[in-house]
Design a protein around this motif. Sequence first.
Motif, PDB file in Angstrom:
ATOM      1  N   GLN A 111       0.827  -1.214   0.000  1.00  0.00           N
ATOM      2  CA  GLN A 111       0.000   0.000   0.000  1.00  0.00           C
ATOM      3  C   GLN A 111       0.857   1.259   0.000  1.00  0.00           C
ATOM      4  O   GLN A 111       0.472   2.273  -0.583  1.00  0.00           O
ATOM      5  N   LEU A 112       2.025   1.216   0.660  1.00  0.00           N
ATOM      6  CA  LEU A 112       2.960   2.343   0.579  1.00  0.00           C
ATOM      7  C   LEU A 112       3.432   2.530  -0.859  1.00  0.00           C
ATOM      8  O   LEU A 112       3.591   3.657  -1.346  1.00  0.00           O
ATOM      9  N   GLN A 113       3.656   1.435  -1.525  1.00  0.00           N
ATOM     10  CA  GLN A 113       4.063   1.443  -2.922  1.00  0.00           C
ATOM     11  C   GLN A 113       3.004   2.143  -3.776  1.00  0.00           C
ATOM     12  O   GLN A 113       3.318   3.011  -4.601  1.00  0.00           O
ATOM     13  N   ALA A 114       1.741   1.801  -3.549  1.00  0.00           N
ATOM     14  CA  ALA A 114       0.649   2.417  -4.308  1.00  0.00           C
ATOM     15  C   ALA A 114       0.504   3.897  -3.958  1.00  0.00           C
ATOM     16  O   ALA A 114       0.274   4.738  -4.836  1.00  0.00           O
ATOM     17  N   ALA A 115       0.665   4.227  -2.674  1.00  0.00           N
ATOM     18  CA  ALA A 115       0.543   5.617  -2.237  1.00  0.00           C
ATOM     19  C   ALA A 115       1.644   6.482  -2.845  1.00  0.00           C
ATOM     20  O   ALA A 115       1.391   7.620  -3.262  1.00  0.00           O
ATOM     21  N   ALA A 116       2.864   5.947  -2.890  1.00  0.00           N
ATOM     22  CA  ALA A 116       3.977   6.696  -3.473  1.00  0.00           C
ATOM     23  C   ALA A 116       3.745   6.932  -4.961  1.00  0.00           C
ATOM     24  O   ALA A 116       4.014   8.023  -5.484  1.00  0.00           O
ATOM     25  N   GLY A 117       3.215   5.930  -5.623  1.00  0.00           N
ATOM     26  CA  GLY A 117       2.916   6.086  -7.044  1.00  0.00           C
ATOM     27  C   GLY A 117       1.838   7.121  -7.287  1.00  0.00           C
ATOM     28  O   GLY A 117       1.944   7.966  -8.183  1.00  0.00           O
ATOM     29  N   ALA A 118       0.799   7.085  -6.473  1.00  0.00           N
ATOM     30  CA  ALA A 118      -0.297   8.049  -6.620  1.00  0.00           C
ATOM     31  C   ALA A 118       0.152   9.459  -6.293  1.00  0.00           C
ATOM     32  O   ALA A 118      -0.299  10.435  -6.907  1.00  0.00           O
ATOM     33  N   ALA A 119       1.048   9.592  -5.326  1.00  0.00           N
ATOM     34  CA  ALA A 119       1.499  10.921  -4.904  1.00  0.00           C
ATOM     35  C   ALA A 119       2.429  11.571  -5.921  1.00  0.00           C
ATOM     36  O   ALA A 119       2.410  12.794  -6.098  1.00  0.00           O
TER      37      ALA A 119
END
Length: 289
Positions: free
Chosen positions: A206-214
């Motif tokens: 989920q951190l991976q997805a959040a970093a991508g979205a940010a």
Amino acid sequence: MAGATGDLGHRIALNLLDRGAQVRALVRPGNRKPEINALRARGAEILEVDFTSVPALTKACAGAACVVSVLSGLRSVIVDTQTRLLDAAVAAGVPRFIPSDYSIDFTKLPEGSNRNLDLRREFGRSLDRAPIQATSVLNGMFTDLLTGQAPVVLSKIRRVLYWGSPNQPLDFTTIADTAAFTAAAALDPTTPRYLRVAGEVATVRQLQAAAGAATGHRFGRLRAGGLWLLKLMIKVTRRLAPAPGEVFPPWQGMQYLHNMFTGRPKLAPLDNDRYPEIQWTKVRDVLAA
């Protein structure tokens, strides 16, 4: 309030003032940090006090409804100074005490797994024996650290670094949200011994997805090895660069990450809904900012 000139402490004091509370900030003689003038301008009382003197601290605590400690340091501060502050609060008849914990749930960790949290546990035992109502605020890791100080979200190579499993839930709360929650708790006479909050619970995936979205960039994962390897790295780093006088040497941060990735100090149950006016900041928002 002790520690009101630090980052978290200053934010707690401002939140208390925003809520209409009277704030008395205890500072060491000669402290000239700009936060003092900012607090004074907002109406806080600034009181210079000798933190080595229980009588002086007792006088400073007189009439308070709650002592909030946001002190940072090693044994001389977390155990010794806080013990004097606790003794003073009891002597002054203060009904409530919030210690300087603000961390993962160290009550679930074995002794020796984290030096700084061992000190908090040691002081906590004294606090539990004292005739005063105590409340510790536990908030996981400060989300703000993900932008640089905690080597997890590696922006330059677009990877999320981890040890162990990418599916382990981890607790994150911003400094601002921790301050807002602590201020609300300080004004709440019904708080229990522990309050646990997490602005967001996220796995490495989920951190991976959040970093991508940010960032708008695709992030991958970088598994550095098992938890046994991280434990070995901590041992080697501590031997080569012990830095016993530093509060946050590199091996201390590694201990914190090891604790989190084991899942042992996972916060549960969460008290996020206790003060519904608080809006929790997500990891994505911090990384985007």
